[in-house]
Design a protein around this motif. Structure first.
Motif, mmCIF file in Angstrom:
data_model
loop_
_atom_site.group_PDB
_atom_site.id
_atom_site.type_symbol
_atom_site.label_atom_id
_atom_site.label_comp_id
_atom_site.label_asym_id
_atom_site.label_seq_id
_atom_site.Cartn_x
_atom_site.Cartn_y
_atom_site.Cartn_z
ATOM 1 N N LYS A 1 -0.629 -63.387 -4.427
ATOM 2 C CA LYS A 1 0.695 -63.025 -4.930
ATOM 3 C C LYS A 1 0.759 -61.544 -5.278
ATOM 4 O O LYS A 1 1.715 -60.843 -4.933
ATOM 5 N N LYS A 2 -0.262 -61.072 -5.960
ATOM 6 C CA LYS A 2 -0.312 -59.667 -6.349
ATOM 7 C C LYS A 2 -0.328 -58.770 -5.113
ATOM 8 O O LYS A 2 0.372 -57.756 -5.046
ATOM 9 N N ALA A 3 -1.135 -59.149 -4.113
ATOM 10 C CA ALA A 3 -1.266 -58.326 -2.908
ATOM 11 C C ALA A 3 0.035 -58.244 -2.122
ATOM 12 O O ALA A 3 0.289 -57.254 -1.416
ATOM 13 N N SER A 4 0.888 -59.268 -2.258
ATOM 14 C CA SER A 4 2.146 -59.292 -1.508
ATOM 15 C C SER A 4 3.310 -58.679 -2.292
ATOM 16 O O SER A 4 4.407 -58.528 -1.758
ATOM 17 N N ASP A 5 3.074 -58.316 -3.544
ATOM 18 C CA ASP A 5 4.116 -57.731 -4.390
ATOM 19 C C ASP A 5 4.005 -56.207 -4.350
ATOM 20 O O ASP A 5 3.008 -55.640 -4.804
ATOM 21 N N PRO A 6 5.009 -55.509 -3.817
ATOM 22 C CA PRO A 6 4.921 -54.038 -3.704
ATOM 23 C C PRO A 6 4.775 -53.333 -5.043
ATOM 24 O O PRO A 6 4.220 -52.235 -5.106
ATOM 25 N N ASN A 7 5.247 -53.955 -6.130
ATOM 26 C CA ASN A 7 5.130 -53.328 -7.448
ATOM 27 C C ASN A 7 3.752 -53.530 -8.080
ATOM 28 O O ASN A 7 3.369 -52.793 -8.992
ATOM 29 N N ALA A 8 3.035 -54.524 -7.602
ATOM 30 C CA ALA A 8 1.744 -54.849 -8.222
ATOM 31 C C ALA A 8 0.558 -54.610 -7.303
ATOM 32 O O ALA A 8 -0.581 -54.595 -7.749
ATOM 33 N N ARG A 9 0.849 -54.392 -6.030
ATOM 34 C CA ARG A 9 -0.212 -54.348 -5.020
ATOM 35 C C ARG A 9 -1.317 -53.350 -5.346
ATOM 36 O O ARG A 9 -2.496 -53.610 -5.142
ATOM 37 N N LYS A 10 -0.940 -52.184 -5.854
ATOM 38 C CA LYS A 10 -1.919 -51.111 -6.036
ATOM 39 C C LYS A 10 -2.630 -51.129 -7.397
ATOM 40 O O LYS A 10 -3.457 -50.266 -7.673
ATOM 41 N N ILE A 11 -2.315 -52.103 -8.243
ATOM 42 C CA ILE A 11 -2.987 -52.183 -9.543
ATOM 43 C C ILE A 11 -4.440 -52.624 -9.331
ATOM 44 O O ILE A 11 -4.679 -53.682 -8.749
ATOM 45 N N PRO A 12 -5.416 -51.850 -9.781
ATOM 46 C CA PRO A 12 -6.819 -52.230 -9.576
ATOM 47 C C PRO A 12 -7.223 -53.427 -10.426
ATOM 48 O O PRO A 12 -6.671 -53.659 -11.503
ATOM 49 N N ILE A 13 -8.198 -54.166 -9.928
ATOM 50 C CA ILE A 13 -8.684 -55.362 -10.604
ATOM 51 C C ILE A 13 -10.191 -55.271 -10.791
ATOM 52 O O ILE A 13 -10.918 -54.867 -9.878
ATOM 53 N N THR B 1 3.291 -63.915 -14.094
ATOM 54 C CA THR B 1 4.490 -63.558 -14.850
ATOM 55 C C THR B 1 4.201 -62.414 -15.802
ATOM 56 O O THR B 1 4.990 -61.463 -15.916
ATOM 57 N N ARG B 2 3.064 -62.495 -16.507
ATOM 58 C CA ARG B 2 2.663 -61.414 -17.405
ATOM 59 C C ARG B 2 2.441 -60.127 -16.633
ATOM 60 O O ARG B 2 2.803 -59.039 -17.076
ATOM 61 N N LEU B 3 1.845 -60.264 -15.458
ATOM 62 C CA LEU B 3 1.525 -59.104 -14.628
ATOM 63 C C LEU B 3 2.775 -58.333 -14.239
ATOM 64 O O LEU B 3 2.856 -57.108 -14.423
ATOM 65 N N ILE B 4 3.761 -59.027 -13.704
ATOM 66 C CA ILE B 4 4.960 -58.326 -13.235
ATOM 67 C C ILE B 4 5.865 -57.906 -14.395
ATOM 68 O O ILE B 4 6.763 -57.089 -14.217
ATOM 69 N N THR B 5 5.617 -58.467 -15.578
ATOM 70 C CA THR B 5 6.416 -58.084 -16.748
ATOM 71 C C THR B 5 5.944 -56.770 -17.342
ATOM 72 O O THR B 5 6.755 -55.894 -17.659
ATOM 73 N N ILE B 6 4.628 -56.628 -17.486
ATOM 74 C CA ILE B 6 4.115 -55.431 -18.167
ATOM 75 C C ILE B 6 3.639 -54.348 -17.211
ATOM 76 O O ILE B 6 3.524 -53.189 -17.601
ATOM 77 N N ILE B 7 3.363 -54.691 -15.940
ATOM 78 C CA ILE B 7 2.849 -53.728 -14.947
ATOM 79 C C ILE B 7 1.718 -52.891 -15.562
ATOM 80 O O ILE B 7 1.891 -51.716 -15.891
ATOM 81 N N PRO B 8 0.543 -53.484 -15.734
ATOM 82 C CA PRO B 8 -0.564 -52.779 -16.392
ATOM 83 C C PRO B 8 -1.198 -51.724 -15.482
ATOM 84 O O PRO B 8 -0.949 -51.681 -14.271
#
Length: 417
Positions: free
Chosen positions: A67-79, A39-46
């Motif tokens: 979940k992150k890998a399947s979300d087009p808005n979050a997929r490319k955020i590095p970890i 929830t925090r991830l998709i809210t702030i899009i770091p």
């Protein structure tokens, strides 16, 4: 301002990152548990996600990554993940979820921040002064030894390390011995010494009259005497006198030297592994670059253009590539015990063809998965390569996304030809 999301960070790690990022103009957001992390991830899009774990990659982390890998808005955020030592195959498996670095604990923080600054496109200031800083606990006495030089990054880390030791061991009246006998000090070190002396009493549990400093330098004593906030610190050049004031001697027959040996040289708890890891500038840059690498790929192809294309392609998933223009160079690396998570191999190599390389590796029971990437289109060539141990086969040329997809399939044991 760049934003970083820290997931499941311990209080001390969170505070340390908060202070460091604030000085570098980077905003740190925290998700205190893995449950509310998405929830925090998709809210702030770091711009970057850092996950701290003390165990293996558990179900909650796995679900978060999926979940992150399947979300087009979050997929490319590095970890970046920090955690315990795990199998190389498990580390390589994280690539598909956007994990670009995996740092085992204790973290080598200069390499860690080097990676963070590279991802964020920022330049972090780092003190690379050679420094050995060791912390260990015996009973309620914390021993801190500093040698070679004073490194501000390590001194800052020391504050959090001391807090961690006190909290984990539930010390009510901790005592501290700071040993500076192997340091050459000058007036240039004043600011670092002041930072050091301030940080060793940053935790309110450490009373200043329980801080003893062992130093052969009058310079250290002058600094302590000249600062009212250090009132209570004791500076001496005699370890015996320090221990005599810290250790309660109930038996007059005990020799102070025996007490020193037992208390200092024989640590008694899990805080004894207290080296604060920070590599120095004179160490091997290639070794530092390798630190935290998630996937290592050997590319064996005599065509320089193909090698560079594959290197550029693999860089998009933060894989470290090792390029070999000849079969002999690759075999030499294998014989020298160089390890990889994936080998991408051409068949048509002038000195040693790919089939011969596969035969040799098969005889050695080589376990690293091999992806053949070749212009050979004949069915017989494909069958021969697979029968000799290759896990999959791609016909040149292919688009980068196809290569990446196939490489990840091979690494993760999903073989589709």
């Amino acid at each position: 301002m760049r934003k970083v999301l820290l997931i499941d960070g311990s209080p001390l790690f969170t505070q340390f990152l908060t202070d460091k990022f604030k000085s570098e103009q980077v905003a740190l957001e925290s998700a205190e548990s893995k449950r509310d992390a998405y929830t925090r991830l998709i809210t702030i899009i770091p711009d970057l996600i850092i996950i701290e774990t003390n165990d293996v990659i558990d179900t909650e982390i796995q679900e978060l990554l999926e979940k992150k890998a399947s979300d087009p808005n979050a997929r490319k955020i590095p970890i970046i993940i920090t955690g315990p030592v795990i199998e190389r195959s498990a580390v390589a498996n994280l690539v598909q979820f956007g994990v670009v670095k995996y740092f085992t604990k204790p973290i080598k923080f200069d390499v860690f921040f080097q990676s963070v600054s590279h991802i964020l496109g920022a330049s972090f200031s780092m003190d690379t002064t050679p420094c050995v800083l060791d912390v260990h606990l015996n009973q309620n006495i914390i021993f801190v030894e500093i040698a070679r030089g004073l490194n501000r990054e390590k001194i800052i880390l020391l504050k959090y390390r001391l807090m961690d030791i006190i909290e984990k061991n539930q010390l009510n009246t901790p005592k501290l011995v700071l040993m500076l006998t192997n340091l050459e000090l000058t007036f240039m070190d004043i600011s670092n010494l002041e930072l050091l002396f301030t940080n060793i009493s940053a935790d309110s549990m450490i009373e200043k009259n329980n801080i003893k400093i062992l130093s052969l330098s009058d310079f250290v004593k002058d600094i302590i005497d000249g600062h009212p906030e250090y009132f209570g610190y004791e500076v001496t050049d005699n370890l015996g006198s320090i221990m005599g004031s810290l250790v309660e001697q109930r038996s007059s027959s005990k020799n102070i030297n025996e007490i020193i040996n037992n208390r200092i040289l024989e640590t008694t708890d899990d805080a004894s592994n207290g080296a604060i890891e920070m590599r120095n500038a004179e160490e091997d840059p290639a070794e530092m670059e390798e630190e935290g690498t998630v996937m290592k790929v050997a590319v064996v192809d005599d065509d320089v253009v193909v090698r560079k294309i594959l290197q550029s392609t693999l860089n998009t998933i933060s894989a470290e590539t090792f390029l070999f223009a000849s079969g002999a160079d690759f075999i030499e690396a294998i014989n020298n015990k160089q390890q990889f998570d994936l080998v991408i191999l051409d068949i048509f190599i002038p000195d040693i063809d790919g089939f011969s390389i596969l035969q040799g590796l098969q005889r050695q029971n080589f376990e690293t998965p091999i992806l053949v990437y070749s212009q050979a289109t004949q069915k017989e060539a494909v069958i021969q390569a697979l029968s000799l141990g290759a896990k999959s086969y791609l016909v040149k040329p292919q688009k980068p996304n196809v290569i990446i997809k196939k490489a990840l399939e091979v690494v993760n044991g999903q073989f589709h030809n």
